[in-house]
Design a protein around this motif. Structure first.
Motif, PDB file in Angstrom:
ATOM      1  N   GLU A  35       0.809  -1.218   0.000  1.00  0.00           N
ATOM      2  CA  GLU A  35       0.000   0.000   0.000  1.00  0.00           C
ATOM      3  C   GLU A  35       0.848   1.276   0.000  1.00  0.00           C
ATOM      4  O   GLU A  35       0.556   2.193  -0.774  1.00  0.00           O
ATOM      5  N   PRO A  36       1.907   1.376   0.818  1.00  0.00           N
ATOM      6  CA  PRO A  36       2.743   2.585   0.721  1.00  0.00           C
ATOM      7  C   PRO A  36       3.409   2.737  -0.646  1.00  0.00           C
ATOM      8  O   PRO A  36       3.530   3.844  -1.172  1.00  0.00           O
ATOM      9  N   CYS A  41       3.374   5.411  -6.209  1.00  0.00           N
ATOM     10  CA  CYS A  41       3.107   5.338  -7.653  1.00  0.00           C
ATOM     11  C   CYS A  41       2.010   6.322  -8.042  1.00  0.00           C
ATOM     12  O   CYS A  41       2.103   7.002  -9.065  1.00  0.00           O
ATOM     13  N   VAL A  42       0.968   6.404  -7.216  1.00  0.00           N
ATOM     14  CA  VAL A  42      -0.146   7.316  -7.494  1.00  0.00           C
ATOM     15  C   VAL A  42       0.327   8.767  -7.483  1.00  0.00           C
ATOM     16  O   VAL A  42      -0.062   9.565  -8.335  1.00  0.00           O
ATOM     17  N   THR A  43       1.188   9.118  -6.537  1.00  0.00           N
ATOM     18  CA  THR A  43       1.664  10.503  -6.442  1.00  0.00           C
ATOM     19  C   THR A  43       2.732  10.831  -7.477  1.00  0.00           C
ATOM     20  O   THR A  43       3.098  11.985  -7.644  1.00  0.00           O
ATOM     21  N   GLY A  44       3.260   9.813  -8.150  1.00  0.00           N
ATOM     22  CA  GLY A  44       4.281  10.039  -9.172  1.00  0.00           C
ATOM     23  C   GLY A  44       5.701  10.014  -8.635  1.00  0.00           C
ATOM     24  O   GLY A  44       6.642  10.272  -9.378  1.00  0.00           O
ATOM     25  N   ASP A  45       5.868   9.723  -7.342  1.00  0.00           N
ATOM     26  CA  ASP A  45       7.216   9.653  -6.766  1.00  0.00           C
ATOM     27  C   ASP A  45       7.968   8.417  -7.242  1.00  0.00           C
ATOM     28  O   ASP A  45       9.196   8.405  -7.277  1.00  0.00           O
TER      29      ASP A  45
END
Length: 80
Positions: A35-36, A41-45
């Protein structure tokens, strides 16, 4: 093991020339660890490069593509 050695040697050289970074990401199993990473991935980091997408009926070709070392990223199989 050969792919890991390629990332450590060729990846470093290519990264210096192109200004891109390449690395190996190791994550323990289970939702508490995934999950982290999914959030990054969602935030683009963390970005994941998809080399190629194959249809479900092309699984033998997908396995061949990966097995021959031609994949330069993730290979994804999607339902037809």
């Amino acid at each position: 093991m050969p792919a890991l050695l390629r990332v450590l040697t060729v990846g470093w050289t290519v990264g210096r020339v192109t200004g891109r970074s390449m690395g190996v990401l190791v994550v323990n199993q289970g939702p508490a660890h995934f999950e982290p990473l999914a959030e990054l991935c969602v935030t683009g980091d963390v970005r994941i490069h998809i080399d190629r997408t194959f249809a479900l009926d092309e699984v033998p070709a997908a396995l061949s593509h990966v097995g021959e070392g031609r994949a330069l990223g993730k290979v994804v199989v999607v339902p037809s």
